[in-house]
Design a protein around this motif. Structure first.
Motif, PDB file in Angstrom:
ATOM      1  N   ASN A 191      18.043 -79.826 -19.918  1.00  0.00           N
ATOM      2  CA  ASN A 191      18.499 -81.055 -19.290  1.00  0.00           C
ATOM      3  C   ASN A 191      19.316 -81.927 -20.246  1.00  0.00           C
ATOM      4  OD1 ASN A 191      18.745 -82.759 -17.095  1.00  0.00           O
ATOM      5  ND2 ASN A 191      16.820 -83.830 -17.489  1.00  0.00           N
ATOM      6  N   THR A 192      20.076 -81.301 -21.121  1.00  0.00           N
ATOM      7  CA  THR A 192      20.883 -82.068 -22.075  1.00  0.00           C
ATOM      8  C   THR A 192      21.930 -82.919 -21.377  1.00  0.00           C
ATOM      9  OG1 THR A 192      20.514 -80.439 -23.808  1.00  0.00           O
ATOM     10  CG2 THR A 192      22.425 -81.867 -24.072  1.00  0.00           C
ATOM     11  N   ALA A 193      22.369 -82.542 -20.189  1.00  0.00           N
ATOM     12  CA  ALA A 193      23.335 -83.355 -19.453  1.00  0.00           C
ATOM     13  C   ALA A 193      22.760 -84.714 -19.090  1.00  0.00           C
ATOM     14  CB  ALA A 193      23.806 -82.622 -18.201  1.00  0.00           C
ATOM     15  N   SER A 194      21.433 -84.863 -19.153  1.00  0.00           N
ATOM     16  CA  SER A 194      20.798 -86.171 -18.986  1.00  0.00           C
ATOM     17  C   SER A 194      20.533 -86.816 -20.339  1.00  0.00           C
ATOM     18  CB  SER A 194      19.476 -86.038 -18.219  1.00  0.00           C
ATOM     19  OG  SER A 194      19.697 -85.637 -16.896  1.00  0.00           O
ATOM     20  N   ASN A 195      19.847 -86.085 -21.212  1.00  0.00           N
ATOM     21  CA  ASN A 195      19.532 -86.578 -22.556  1.00  0.00           C
ATOM     22  C   ASN A 195      19.396 -85.386 -23.488  1.00  0.00           C
ATOM     23  OD1 ASN A 195      18.653 -89.621 -22.127  1.00  0.00           O
ATOM     24  ND2 ASN A 195      17.657 -88.436 -20.509  1.00  0.00           N
ATOM     25  N   GLY A 196      19.981 -85.487 -24.675  1.00  0.00           N
ATOM     26  CA  GLY A 196      19.780 -84.453 -25.675  1.00  0.00           C
ATOM     27  C   GLY A 196      18.476 -84.670 -26.412  1.00  0.00           C
ATOM     28  N   LYS A 200      23.679 -87.481 -25.438  1.00  0.00           N
ATOM     29  CA  LYS A 200      23.611 -86.211 -24.726  1.00  0.00           C
ATOM     30  C   LYS A 200      23.846 -85.071 -25.717  1.00  0.00           C
ATOM     31  CE  LYS A 200      25.105 -88.422 -20.419  1.00  0.00           C
ATOM     32  NZ  LYS A 200      23.879 -88.293 -19.611  1.00  0.00           N
ATOM     33  N   TRP A 201      25.012 -84.471 -25.683  1.00  0.00           N
ATOM     34  CA  TRP A 201      25.298 -83.283 -26.498  1.00  0.00           C
ATOM     35  C   TRP A 201      25.448 -83.609 -27.982  1.00  0.00           C
ATOM     36  CZ3 TRP A 201      25.014 -79.150 -23.226  1.00  0.00           C
ATOM     37  CH2 TRP A 201      25.152 -79.434 -21.867  1.00  0.00           C
ATOM     38  N   LEU A 202      25.614 -84.893 -28.312  1.00  0.00           N
ATOM     39  CA  LEU A 202      25.691 -85.299 -29.716  1.00  0.00           C
ATOM     40  C   LEU A 202      24.311 -85.566 -30.308  1.00  0.00           C
ATOM     41  CD1 LEU A 202      28.850 -87.603 -29.632  1.00  0.00           C
ATOM     42  CD2 LEU A 202      28.675 -85.238 -30.486  1.00  0.00           C
ATOM     43  N   LEU A 203      23.254 -85.491 -29.479  1.00  0.00           N
ATOM     44  CA  LEU A 203      21.860 -85.441 -29.946  1.00  0.00           C
ATOM     45  C   LEU A 203      21.368 -86.740 -30.565  1.00  0.00           C
ATOM     46  CD1 LEU A 203      22.143 -81.947 -31.693  1.00  0.00           C
ATOM     47  CD2 LEU A 203      21.401 -82.413 -29.342  1.00  0.00           C
ATOM     48  N   GLY A 204      22.018 -87.862 -30.235  1.00  0.00           N
ATOM     49  CA  GLY A 204      21.610 -89.131 -30.814  1.00  0.00           C
ATOM     50  C   GLY A 204      20.697 -89.924 -29.902  1.00  0.00           C
ATOM     51  N   PRO A 205      20.197 -91.057 -30.404  1.00  0.00           N
ATOM     52  CA  PRO A 205      19.418 -91.976 -29.569  1.00  0.00           C
ATOM     53  C   PRO A 205      20.331 -92.718 -28.603  1.00  0.00           C
ATOM     54  CG  PRO A 205      19.039 -92.337 -31.939  1.00  0.00           C
ATOM     55  CD  PRO A 205      20.253 -91.483 -31.810  1.00  0.00           C
ATOM     56  N   HIS A 206      19.729 -93.391 -27.626  1.00  0.00           N
ATOM     57  CA  HIS A 206      20.490 -94.251 -26.725  1.00  0.00           C
ATOM     58  C   HIS A 206      21.001 -95.481 -27.480  1.00  0.00           C
ATOM     59  CE1 HIS A 206      19.756 -92.750 -22.527  1.00  0.00           C
ATOM     60  NE2 HIS A 206      18.916 -92.002 -23.206  1.00  0.00           N
ATOM     61  N   GLY A 207      22.090 -96.064 -26.977  1.00  0.00           N
ATOM     62  CA  GLY A 207      22.536 -97.342 -27.497  1.00  0.00           C
ATOM     63  C   GLY A 207      23.858 -97.326 -28.226  1.00  0.00           C
ATOM     64  N   ALA A 208      24.528 -96.179 -28.285  1.00  0.00           N
ATOM     65  CA  ALA A 208      25.824 -96.108 -28.962  1.00  0.00           C
ATOM     66  C   ALA A 208      26.812 -95.321 -28.109  1.00  0.00           C
ATOM     67  CB  ALA A 208      25.697 -95.454 -30.332  1.00  0.00           C
ATOM     68  N   ALA A 209      28.060 -95.763 -28.138  1.00  0.00           N
ATOM     69  CA  ALA A 209      29.158 -95.049 -27.475  1.00  0.00           C
ATOM     70  C   ALA A 209      30.426 -95.332 -28.262  1.00  0.00           C
ATOM     71  CB  ALA A 209      29.322 -95.503 -26.029  1.00  0.00           C
ATOM     72  N   PHE A 210      31.310 -94.351 -28.298  1.00  0.00           N
ATOM     73  CA  PHE A 210      32.538 -94.480 -29.078  1.00  0.00           C
ATOM     74  C   PHE A 210      33.752 -94.554 -28.163  1.00  0.00           C
ATOM     75  CE2 PHE A 210      29.569 -92.281 -31.943  1.00  0.00           C
ATOM     76  CZ  PHE A 210      29.629 -93.127 -33.045  1.00  0.00           C
ATOM     77  N   LEU A 211      34.758 -95.294 -28.617  1.00  0.00           N
ATOM     78  CA  LEU A 211      36.044 -95.405 -27.941  1.00  0.00           C
ATOM     79  C   LEU A 211      37.131 -95.067 -28.950  1.00  0.00           C
ATOM     80  CD1 LEU A 211      37.881 -96.507 -25.544  1.00  0.00           C
ATOM     81  CD2 LEU A 211      37.787 -98.710 -26.741  1.00  0.00           C
ATOM     82  N   THR A 212      38.071 -94.203 -28.569  1.00  0.00           N
ATOM     83  CA  THR A 212      39.234 -93.977 -29.423  1.00  0.00           C
ATOM     84  C   THR A 212      40.460 -94.584 -28.764  1.00  0.00           C
ATOM     85  OG1 THR A 212      39.945 -91.824 -28.525  1.00  0.00           O
ATOM     86  CG2 THR A 212      38.222 -91.813 -30.231  1.00  0.00           C
TER      87      THR A 212
END
Length: 365
Positions: free
Chosen positions: A35-40, A208-220
């Motif tokens: 179920n990584t598509a939900s949470n890694g 998710k696939w980056l295996l981190g905790p909740h609370g972060a997102a990146f923008l380029t």
């Protein structure tokens, strides 16, 4: 790097044995977790870092290492995305990043989106109320770019069923018609090679696939920021953050950091270690591993008389009509998702062929 599976990829492991031994050292799931598509799952090193971050705060020690973790995470993500870290903003959610992009568009601008895409990459354009949001099937999104399209917004891999967008075709169509591009890699970053520099804007969550905790997102963003205004900027968006705590920010950061949101410091303490693991294993090796398991599942489904949603080359497999099996599978120790009546299985580096076979065995019963 290339935007598709065939391009160069970062840091592959030298041998399968090394890949497997490193994964075994980091993960000890108590279920068959698909179920990584939900949470890694969190690696052991990440759990240890989260514990140490909590102790640091509990004991009143200086928080300097936590801010260093933010910058190390930004740099690691930039390497995975194939862009300089000066083009990466560290935020809290894809929805917030989408909101900044939506706020930059002039009234009446046309935004092209895919049917059924994830809400976080869509909703900010709809709530503006003065944009022309046009929605087409994912398979037709490249051919649907037209003169006057201001922005194309799409997920690299669909959350609901794993279908992978033809990003190369989309990029060329956007260039032909002068449209900007916004790609959400939340369901792709970590297993599908990225080339964020090929698009105007990209975003991704980290849990998710980056295996981190909740609370972060990146923008380029582009080097010239692509016309974005940092409407959510606070003190961390200043060129000198600690001199920007009171009153308006006098000088915004000269890099994409001007789009940063206040950092969830514990999250980045863990995420730094998760991203290091992804880099050690290499996206090439992870991609090969994940897609091989997904293909094994597709073959097994065919033998059982089930036809999944066509999603060639994806690590996500969605099977119409089987979503009702999710509660029973969970009781049997197999974690999958029920999405709109479809059973969704998502395969990642900690999964094995035995996991696939166990799921197929359960479905056959």
């Amino acid at each position: 790097m290339d935007g598709g599976p065939g391009g160069p990829q970062s840091g592959p492991m030298e041998t399968t044995e090394t890949f497997e031994s490193l994964v075994r050292a980091e993960f000890t799931p108590k279920s068959i977790y698909l179920n990584t598509a939900s949470n890694g799952l969190l690696p052991a090193r990440t759990v240890a870092a989260l514990h140490e971050a909590a102790l640091l705060r509990a004991e009143g020690r200086p928080a300097t290492p936590l801010y260093e973790d933010v910058e190390a995470s930004r740099a690691a993500y930039a390497r995975l995305a194939g862009v300089p870290d000066t083009r990466v903003a560290a935020g809290a959610s894809v929805a917030a990043h989408t909101g900044v992009i939506a706020a930059s568009l002039p009234a009446g601008a046309e935004v092209l989106t895919a049917e059924g895409d994830f809400t976080s990459v869509l909703n900010a354009f709809h709530v503006r109320g003065d944009l022309k949001v046009r929605t087409v099937p994912l398979e037709r999104i490249a051919e649907s770019v037209r003169p006057g399209t201001a922005l194309v917004a799409v997920s690299a891999a669909q959350s609901a069923d794993g279908r992978v967008a033809d990003l190369a075709a989309l990029r060329e169509a956007a260039r032909t018609h002068g449209a900007r591009t916004y790609v959400d890699f939340s369901q792709a970053a970590g297993w599908l090679p990225m080339d964020a520099g090929a698009y105007d804007f990209t975003a991704s969550v980290s849990f998710k696939w980056l295996l981190g905790p909740h609370g972060a997102a990146f923008l380029t963003v582009p080097e010239d920021f692509g016309g974005l205004t940092p409407v959510l900027a606070g003190w961390v968006a200043g060129e000198r953050p600690w001199d920007s705590c009171y009153g308006p920010v006098m000088e915004l950061a000269r890099s994409a950091r001007r789009f940063d949101l206040t950092h969830a410091l514990f999250t980045y303490a863990g995420l730094r270690r998760s991203l290091a693991l992804v880099e050690e294993l290499g996206v090439a090796a992870i991609h090969a591993h994940d897609v091989a398991l997904a293909d094994r599942f597709r073959e097994g489904l065919a033998a059982l008389g089930h036809e999944p949603v066509p999603a060639t080359g994806s690590a996500i497999v969605s099977v119409p009509g089987l979503g009702v099996r999710q509660p029973g599978l969970s009781e049997a120790g197999i974690e999958v998702s029920d999405r709109a009546g479809n059973l969704r299985a998502a395969f990642h580096l900690y999964n094995t062929a035995a996991d696939v076979d166990r799921l197929l065995e359960a479905l056959s019963g």
